[in-house]
Design an enzyme around this catalytic site. Structure first.
Site, mmCIF file in Angstrom:
data_model
loop_
_atom_site.group_PDB
_atom_site.id
_atom_site.type_symbol
_atom_site.label_atom_id
_atom_site.label_comp_id
_atom_site.label_asym_id
_atom_site.label_seq_id
_atom_site.Cartn_x
_atom_site.Cartn_y
_atom_site.Cartn_z
ATOM 1 N NE ARG A 1 40.529 37.138 37.265
ATOM 2 C CZ ARG A 1 41.004 38.372 37.302
ATOM 3 N NH1 ARG A 1 42.304 38.576 37.117
ATOM 4 N NH2 ARG A 1 40.212 39.395 37.521
ATOM 5 C CE LYS B 1 42.999 55.306 43.695
ATOM 6 N NZ LYS B 1 43.868 55.512 42.514
ATOM 7 N N GLY C 1 37.340 40.260 41.082
ATOM 8 C CA GLY C 1 38.425 41.026 41.673
ATOM 9 C C GLY C 1 38.652 40.731 43.144
ATOM 10 N N GLY D 1 36.077 44.303 36.691
ATOM 11 C CA GLY D 1 36.031 45.469 35.807
ATOM 12 C C GLY D 1 35.057 45.283 34.668
#
Length: 404
Positions: free
Chosen positions: A38, A203, A361, A385
């Site tokens: 990043r 998830k 991510g 995200g």
């Protein structure tokens, strides 16, 4: 939105330019950076401003401090790494809008850079109250003449430095945000087919909304990671001690049915790699993995990766794609016993002539940690995200603020 090229054409020599970057890099237990992707992603914007004679103030968040200073989340390490990458000194202010920040900015000469301390050390950055956020944005605005938004990993947050601050000084999009938005448009507005999506991660609830949207856009969706076991249980399989979200079974069942109705090929693992316990990610000690069919997971075993047959199957499903979006690892890639599924998908992207997007991510981290040449991929996003919320059709506050 106005871009940094337009700002540079107007001239920035001697101007204080506030760059909202995303320096939210992962740190190890010793506070050392484990992946500087990043930081490197914002370099083109910072270098262009430096070369044009701007006084550059770089701001970011790191982690989730609770609105107060916390040494564990200091931006000192990212600031030092930025200095190394720029091969130039970078001043560091030990506060965000206090005396140290103002002193650092006043001390800048044209072409120099300062990093101010973690924005989230101030409660106003993440406040839900508009007035409190606005007051913090006013304090940040006092540091600068111009705002450049280039922290794509934070544009889905309604935070002061992302959403409120651009309304104060003149505002522009940096090179990273312009690139990220252009890529996302290729995944939503100008899609070349076949369009194949590979989704992983732990998830299924994190991906439900994007699956909902992709059922009307993608030709094929490949499911891996911990979320796969909720899909397998929805098919009636015994999944042993594997991660599952029972409260999402109804939604997953509905998506499986809708995929079939819409002609979208929804592919789940045919075999998995299991163990009787979660592996030690610090020591990487051998964990005695076993490969079993997806419908034959023993009661005392948990699935931790897609198996080799599934890796080959997914590679074949990616081979003829014209567009590929991958978000989420296929297993616990941080341990060598459970990295092969993620490696198989990453290699399939490299082998494909398709336009490939790695959705930020953990997927981006996996590419680097597993030793792949990141420049060989079409695009590696800095914001998983943010990418997912864009694909869900949501308005991203940080992008909306730059478009005003």
């Amino acid at each position: 939105m106005k871009t940094i090229d337009e700002l540079l054409a107007e001239g920035v020599d001697g101007k204080r330019v506030f760059v909202r970057a995303d320096l939210n890099v992962p740190l190890d237990d010793n506070g050392l950076i484990t992946d500087d992707g990043r930081i490197r992603a914002v370099l083109p914007t910072i270098k262009a401003l430096v070369e044009a004679g701007a006084k550059v103030i770089v701001a970011s968040h790191l982690g989730r401090p609770k609105g107060a200073p916390d040494p564990a989340f200091s931006l000192l390490q990212p600031a030092e790494r930025l200095a190394e990458l720029l091969d130039a000194p970078v001043a560091f202010a030990q506060d965000t809008v206090g005396p140290a920040a103002h002193d650092a900015v006043r001390g800048l000469e044209p072409g120099q850079v300062a990093v101010i301390e973690n924005l989230r050390f101030n409660a106003g950055e993440t406040a839900k109250d508009d007035v409190e956020r606005g007051e913090f944005a006013d304090q940040l605005a006092a540091l600068a003449d111009v705002y450049v938004g280039d922290g794509f990993g934070a544009v889905h947050r309604k935070h002061a430095s992302v959403y409120d601050l651009p309304a104060r000084p003149p505002h522009y999009a940096g090179y990273l945000i312009a690139t990220e938005v252009g890529v996302l448009k290729k995944l939503t507005e100008d899609v070349k087919r076949p369009y194949v999506v590979a989704l992983g991660g732990s998830k299924v609830s994190d991906k439900l909304a994007v699956i909902d949207q992709l059922l009307g856009k993608a030709d094929r969706i490949l499911i891996g990671g911990g979320m796969a076991f909720t899909f397998l249980k929805a098919k009636g399989y015994e999944i042993g001690a594997s991660l599952v979200q029972d409260d999402q079974l109804a939604a997953v069942t509905e998506y499986v049915e809708r995929a079939e109705k819409n002609g979208v090929e929804l592919v789940v693992p045919v075999d998995v790699v299991t163990s009787g316990a979660f592996p030690d990610l610090k020591t990487k000690a051998p964990s005695h993995p076993t490969t079993v069919a997806a419908d034959a997971i023993p009661a005392d075993q948990m699935g931790l990766d897609i198996g080799p047959e599934t890796g080959a199957l997914y590679a074949s499903k990616l081979a003829d794609a014209a567009t590929i979006f991958w978000n989420g690892p296929m297993g616990v890639f941080e341990h060598p016993d459970y990295a092969e599924g993620t490696k198989a998908v990453a290699q399939a992207l490299l082998d494909s002539p398709a336009f490939t997007v790695v959705g930020g991510g953990d997927s981006a981290a996996a590419v680097r940690i597993l030793g792949f040449d990141e420049t060989a991929f079409g695009h590696i996003s800095t914001g998983g995200g943010a990418s997912l919320e864009y694909l869900e059709g949501k308005t991203l506050p940080g992008l909306a603020a730059l478009e005003d």
